[in-house]
Write a protein that holds these residues in place. Structure first.
Motif, PDB file in Angstrom:
ATOM      1  N   ALA A   1       0.828  -1.207   0.000  1.00  0.00           N
ATOM      2  CA  ALA A   1       0.000   0.000   0.000  1.00  0.00           C
ATOM      3  C   ALA A   1       0.862   1.256   0.000  1.00  0.00           C
ATOM      4  CB  ALA A   1      -0.945  -0.007   1.205  1.00  0.00           C
ATOM      5  N   GLU A   2       1.929   1.238   0.789  1.00  0.00           N
ATOM      6  CA  GLU A   2       2.820   2.396   0.851  1.00  0.00           C
ATOM      7  C   GLU A   2       3.601   2.548  -0.453  1.00  0.00           C
ATOM      8  OE1 GLU A   2       2.736   4.635   2.967  1.00  0.00           O
ATOM      9  OE2 GLU A   2       1.939   3.804   4.830  1.00  0.00           O
ATOM     10  N   ALA A   3       4.024   1.431  -1.041  1.00  0.00           N
ATOM     11  CA  ALA A   3       4.739   1.495  -2.315  1.00  0.00           C
ATOM     12  C   ALA A   3       3.835   2.032  -3.416  1.00  0.00           C
ATOM     13  CB  ALA A   3       5.279   0.112  -2.682  1.00  0.00           C
ATOM     14  N   GLU A   4       2.576   1.605  -3.405  1.00  0.00           N
ATOM     15  CA  GLU A   4       1.628   2.105  -4.401  1.00  0.00           C
ATOM     16  C   GLU A   4       1.378   3.598  -4.201  1.00  0.00           C
ATOM     17  OE1 GLU A   4      -2.835   1.095  -6.143  1.00  0.00           O
ATOM     18  OE2 GLU A   4      -2.113   0.084  -4.332  1.00  0.00           O
ATOM     19  N   ASN A   5       1.280   4.027  -2.948  1.00  0.00           N
ATOM     20  CA  ASN A   5       1.095   5.447  -2.654  1.00  0.00           C
ATOM     21  C   ASN A   5       2.236   6.273  -3.251  1.00  0.00           C
ATOM     22  OD1 ASN A   5      -0.529   7.469  -1.096  1.00  0.00           O
ATOM     23  ND2 ASN A   5       1.398   7.760  -0.003  1.00  0.00           N
ATOM     24  N   ALA A   6       3.462   5.780  -3.104  1.00  0.00           N
ATOM     25  CA  ALA A   6       4.618   6.483  -3.656  1.00  0.00           C
ATOM     26  C   ALA A   6       4.567   6.520  -5.176  1.00  0.00           C
ATOM     27  CB  ALA A   6       5.913   5.822  -3.182  1.00  0.00           C
ATOM     28  N   GLU A   7       4.110   5.420  -5.785  1.00  0.00           N
ATOM     29  CA  GLU A   7       4.014   5.383  -7.245  1.00  0.00           C
ATOM     30  C   GLU A   7       2.942   6.350  -7.742  1.00  0.00           C
ATOM     31  OE1 GLU A   7       4.862   1.630  -9.231  1.00  0.00           O
ATOM     32  OE2 GLU A   7       2.957   1.858 -10.304  1.00  0.00           O
ATOM     33  N   VAL A   8       1.831   6.447  -7.009  1.00  0.00           N
ATOM     34  CA  VAL A   8       0.792   7.412  -7.371  1.00  0.00           C
ATOM     35  C   VAL A   8       1.348   8.831  -7.350  1.00  0.00           C
ATOM     36  CG1 VAL A   8      -1.376   8.463  -6.623  1.00  0.00           C
ATOM     37  CG2 VAL A   8      -1.147   5.977  -6.626  1.00  0.00           C
ATOM     38  N   VAL A   9       2.079   9.180  -6.293  1.00  0.00           N
ATOM     39  CA  VAL A   9       2.669  10.514  -6.183  1.00  0.00           C
ATOM     40  C   VAL A   9       3.577  10.804  -7.370  1.00  0.00           C
ATOM     41  CG1 VAL A   9       4.282  11.913  -4.832  1.00  0.00           C
ATOM     42  CG2 VAL A   9       2.447  10.662  -3.677  1.00  0.00           C
ATOM     43  N   ASP A  10       4.369   9.817  -7.772  1.00  0.00           N
ATOM     44  CA  ASP A  10       5.262   9.969  -8.919  1.00  0.00           C
ATOM     45  C   ASP A  10       4.472  10.205 -10.209  1.00  0.00           C
ATOM     46  OD1 ASP A  10       7.315   9.878 -10.768  1.00  0.00           O
ATOM     47  OD2 ASP A  10       7.726   7.736 -10.508  1.00  0.00           O
TER      48      ASP A  10
END
Length: 356
Positions: free
Chosen positions: A148-157
């Motif tokens: 979930a945290e990795a996906e959050n970072a990818e969304v921000v990118d």
């Protein structure tokens, strides 16, 4: 003598206040919590004190708890879009859940808020980690905390790439040639990641700030790409997040005397425990005297203030704590720029697709 550190200050406008029992002691009627006017009035208090920004919490599920807590909420981003034209200086940073929301939709919605607020938008990007939210959509299983945290970072990118997919000068409105946009200044992002493959470009032109301010909570292992990190644990925080604006969450219970503040806190705790995290109970003047020292010792850039009860604690904070900080040269006298990036000293956001 060296001047005091200039603090950054944001404030949470969640419901009737940070404490679960705030609605039982606040003068605000419950129905008002579901009106834009409620949040506008508090944003105006923050704006009159030249605070950097306000936040509004949001999730895709009802608040946990039973009949004794406020349940139900307005969409944070839409609420701030509604009050944006009625404000002029305060930054607006709604929470957006990234786990079940497409990056394309987040990018256009936040860009639209930036246009509506004339460059004062931000986004607090938060992943979802509850079965209740998964059940609302039925398209996936509950991700692990790490995923979930990795996906959050990818969304921000991806969101930043979509904001950059239009260059600043893409709209030319050239009547003789009949061209509204310069197609050479629109770019495919062609992003292929672990969670998303995004073509682009966005349907919304590049926002006034280029990149609206991105905030995340500091418990994320992927928080390093954000502009602002909101933390509850201040120990070693600067070492963990050397490049971000670092603001510590601080719940406040204020009164004109220390004993009166203690009595207010006890009255709240008679209904429910105080939420975990950093908190202050005392007078507005004592709070003003403590904040600069806490920030200096912990390497903080400022604080994310969470009033225990709205509007009571916000009103005392803006009317008495902020002027005391200003008198000590620890906070700005007034806004010196027009955008949220200006308030936070973030500088101009470069476009990753534009030629140098």
């Amino acid at each position: 003598m060296a001047s005091a550190q200039q603090l950054h200050l944001g404030v949470a406008l969640d419901g009737a206040g940070q404490h679960p029992a705030a609605w039982r002691v606040s003068d605000v009627r419950p129905a008002a919590l579901f009106t834009a006017a409620h949040y506008l009035s508090h944003a105006k208090l923050a704006e009159a004190a030249s605070l950097d920004f306000v936040t509004l919490d949001d999730t895709l599920a009802l608040q946990p708890g039973g009949e004794e807590v406020v349940r139900g909420r307005l969409d944070a981003l839409l609420t701030f879009a509604a009050i944006a034209p009625a404000t002029s200086g305060i930054g607006l940073v709604p929470t957006v859940t990234t786990t079940h929301t497409e990056p394309f939709h987040i990018s256009t919605a936040v860009a639209s808020l930036d246009f509506a607020s004339r460059g004062r938008a931000g986004v607090l990007a938060v992943p979802s980690r509850t079965e209740a939210e998964v059940a609302h959509f039925g398209r996936r299983t509950l991700p692990s905390e790490v995923d979930a945290e990795a996906e959050n970072a990818e969304v921000v990118d991806v969101v930043a790439r979509l904001w950059d997919s239009w260059e600043d000068g893409a709209i030319i409105r050239d009547e003789p040639t009949g061209r509204f946009i310069d197609r050479d200044k629109l770019h495919y992002v062609d992003f292929e990641g672990r969670f998303f493959d995004i073509k682009g470009p966005s349907i919304t032109p590049r926002p006034p700030q280029g990149h609206p301010v991105v905030a995340v909570y500091g418990d994320s292992p992927y928080a390093h790409g954000a502009d602002v990190v909101l933390i509850d644990e201040i120990r070693d925080a600067r070492e963990r997040f050397p490049d971000a604006k670092l603001l510590a969450g601080l719940s406040i219970v204020l009164a004109e005397t220390e004993q009166a503040a203690i009595d207010r806190r006890r009255a709240l705790e008679a209904y429910a425990p105080f939420p975990p995290g950093l908190s202050f109970t005392g007078t507005p003047a004592d709070l003003a005297s403590e904040l600069p020292g806490i920030a200096a010792s912990a390497g903080l850039d400022g604080f994310h203030i969470r009033p225990a009860v709205l509007p009571d604690d916000l009103a005392l904070f803006t009317a008495e704590t902020v002027p005391a900080l200003q008198a000590a040269d620890a906070f700005r006298q007034t806004y010196t720029g027009s955008t949220l990036r200006d308030h936070l000293g973030l500088g101009v956001a470069a476009n990753q697709y534009a030629e140098a």
